[in-house]
Design an enzyme around this catalytic site. Structure first.
Site, PDB file in Angstrom:
ATOM      1  N   ARG A 177       0.817  -1.210   0.000  1.00  0.00           N
ATOM      2  CA  ARG A 177       0.000   0.000   0.000  1.00  0.00           C
ATOM      3  C   ARG A 177       0.856   1.269   0.000  1.00  0.00           C
ATOM      4  NH1 ARG A 177      -4.511  -1.646   4.436  1.00  0.00           N
ATOM      5  NH2 ARG A 177      -2.842  -3.055   5.069  1.00  0.00           N
ATOM      6  N   ILE A 178       1.925   1.290   0.797  1.00  0.00           N
ATOM      7  CA  ILE A 178       2.789   2.466   0.807  1.00  0.00           C
ATOM      8  C   ILE A 178       3.552   2.563  -0.509  1.00  0.00           C
ATOM      9  CG2 ILE A 178       4.724   3.604   1.949  1.00  0.00           C
ATOM     10  CD1 ILE A 178       3.836   2.287   4.549  1.00  0.00           C
ATOM     11  N   ALA A 257      10.942   2.541   6.225  1.00  0.00           N
ATOM     12  CA  ALA A 257      10.290   1.291   6.634  1.00  0.00           C
ATOM     13  C   ALA A 257      10.922   0.779   7.927  1.00  0.00           C
ATOM     14  CB  ALA A 257      10.391   0.263   5.507  1.00  0.00           C
ATOM     15  N   ARG A 258      11.882  -0.132   7.807  1.00  0.00           N
ATOM     16  CA  ARG A 258      12.583  -0.673   8.971  1.00  0.00           C
ATOM     17  C   ARG A 258      14.070  -0.716   8.653  1.00  0.00           C
ATOM     18  NH1 ARG A 258       8.514   0.180  11.185  1.00  0.00           N
ATOM     19  NH2 ARG A 258       7.291  -1.129  12.619  1.00  0.00           N
ATOM     20  N   GLU A 287      16.892   2.629  18.306  1.00  0.00           N
ATOM     21  CA  GLU A 287      16.077   3.830  18.493  1.00  0.00           C
ATOM     22  C   GLU A 287      15.761   4.006  19.981  1.00  0.00           C
ATOM     23  OE1 GLU A 287      12.632   3.819  15.992  1.00  0.00           O
ATOM     24  OE2 GLU A 287      13.781   3.625  14.149  1.00  0.00           O
ATOM     25  N   HIS A 306      12.235   8.864  12.944  1.00  0.00           N
ATOM     26  CA  HIS A 306      11.128   7.914  12.767  1.00  0.00           C
ATOM     27  C   HIS A 306       9.773   8.629  12.853  1.00  0.00           C
ATOM     28  CE1 HIS A 306      10.374   3.314  13.008  1.00  0.00           C
ATOM     29  NE2 HIS A 306       9.474   3.921  12.245  1.00  0.00           N
ATOM     30  N   GLY A 308       7.616   8.767  10.268  1.00  0.00           N
ATOM     31  CA  GLY A 308       6.672   8.265   9.279  1.00  0.00           C
ATOM     32  C   GLY A 308       5.315   7.912   9.843  1.00  0.00           C
ATOM     33  N   ALA A 310       4.476   8.793  13.139  1.00  0.00           N
ATOM     34  CA  ALA A 310       4.234   9.600  14.342  1.00  0.00           C
ATOM     35  C   ALA A 310       3.474  10.882  14.027  1.00  0.00           C
ATOM     36  CB  ALA A 310       5.555   9.917  15.030  1.00  0.00           C
TER      37      ALA A 310
END
Length: 343
Positions: A177-178, A257-258, A287, A306, A308, A310
């Site tokens: 989806r992203i 992403a990660r 993190e 991070h 994205g 938040a």
């Protein structure tokens, strides 16, 4: 690991008088917004709510902070909850995770210890916010916004030239989806869109306005490589040294992403050796990113903490859904459990 002042619920359904007050802990509230995101006063009278804003330094400190906790609300994968921690929390009975998955929770230990686990959904449009963050990084990098702002503050006008994205090649590693939203926006900016993932069909890529290619071609051809895969055992370290060395000398790697999708040592090497143009990152192997981390010493990276997921809208949905799960649990209503295959 300092706690915010305890908040007490003032009304709501009642807990049996023979039971101690319910104790709820909200973990990793970095911005100090959790108490304002949902109506925690709707919990039973006498409920104590502890908010922890800073991560624990070690497992012993974490256990001390959570010693009296019945319900734990965890922010995604910020704080690991292995069996060695869970076994030392005898009062803990419910963990509600803010997000769709959390590989940092030992679900087998939870099942063995009788701890209910569930996921609290976020804003349905949160994935759009992640794509927006990726594009903010891409545009900020090409327009040299960060360097230009620092220069302006130092009295320097136009320290460097910007570059365009129109006509360049956007390579998407992952077309969920992203990834599909990234493809649509890339097309709007006039970019050619390439896509690769381990099981991507050409027809599915074409539906998203992308051309399916193999991994080698994507890293060879892309001016911007943006990662949008779920982190799983099959995708951990999927971007390695050979992939990064294939990238153009001025190409940009974007990861919202990660961090675990990329082999850290390989990325460090190509950045320090300036074999690629740079990296724009929103996710990290540790993190919060610690002071003195090697990334902070480089001038060919753009970093965001991070952001994205938040967004105000996403965190508000997280906490409100977590609160709903707590009410359901207290009332004996069945709630969907986290499944190991979600990790």
């Amino acid at each position: 690991m300092a706690a915010e002042p305890t908040a007490k619920a003032s009304h709501g359904s009642r807990v049996g008088t023979s039971r101690p007050p319910l104790e709820v802990t909200l973990l990793d509230d970095y911005q100090g917004v959790a108490l304002d995101m949902a109506d925690w006063s709707s919990l039973p009278p006498g409920t104590r709510i502890q908010v922890l804003r800073e991560p624990a330094d070690n497992e012993d400190e974490l256990v001390r902070c959570l010693a009296g906790t019945d319900v734990l609300v965890v922010m995604r994968e910020r704080t690991p909850l292995p069996a060695s921690v869970l076994e030392r929390l005898p009062r803990l009975r419910l963990i509600t995770n803010l997000g769709a998955r959390n590989a940092a929770i030992d679900l087998q230990a939870c099942a063995r210890l009788g701890i209910t686990t569930c996921n609290a959904a976020g804003d349905p449009q949160a994935r759009g916010a992640t794509a927006e963050t990726a594009w903010a990084l891409i545009l900020g990098w090409h327009k040299r916004l960060f360097a230009s702002q620092l220069a302006l503050r130092a009295g320097v006008w136009q320290p460097t030239l910007s570059s365009r994205v129109q006509g360049k090649v956007l390579g998407l590693v992952g077309l969920g989806r992203i990834g599909r939203q990234m493809a649509r926006l890339g097309t709007a900016f006039g970019m050619e869109i390439l896509a690769w993932s381990p099981h991507l069909a050409p027809e599915r890529a074409a539906e998203a306005g992308a051309r399916a290619v193999d991994k080698t071609e994507l890293f060879d051809a892309a001016d911007v490589v943006s990662l949008h895969l779920v982190l799983a055992p099959s995708t951990e370290g999927i971007v390695g040294a050979a992939d990064l060395r294939r990238m153009k000398g001025d190409a940009l790697l974007v990861n919202t992403a990660r961090a675990g999708l990329v082999q850290e040592a390989a990325l460090r090497q190509v950045l320090e050796q300036r074999r690629i143009g740079g990296a724009a990152l929103d996710a990290y192997w540790q993190e919060p990113l610690p002071a003195g981390h090697w990334l902070l010493a480089l001038d060919n990276v753009m970093l965001s903490p991070h952001l994205g997921y938040a967004s105000t809208e996403n965190l508000r949905a997280y906490y409100r859904n977590a609160l709903r799960h707590i009410h359901d649990w207290l009332s004996g209503v069945a709630i969907p459990s986290m499944q190991p295959d979600c990790q």
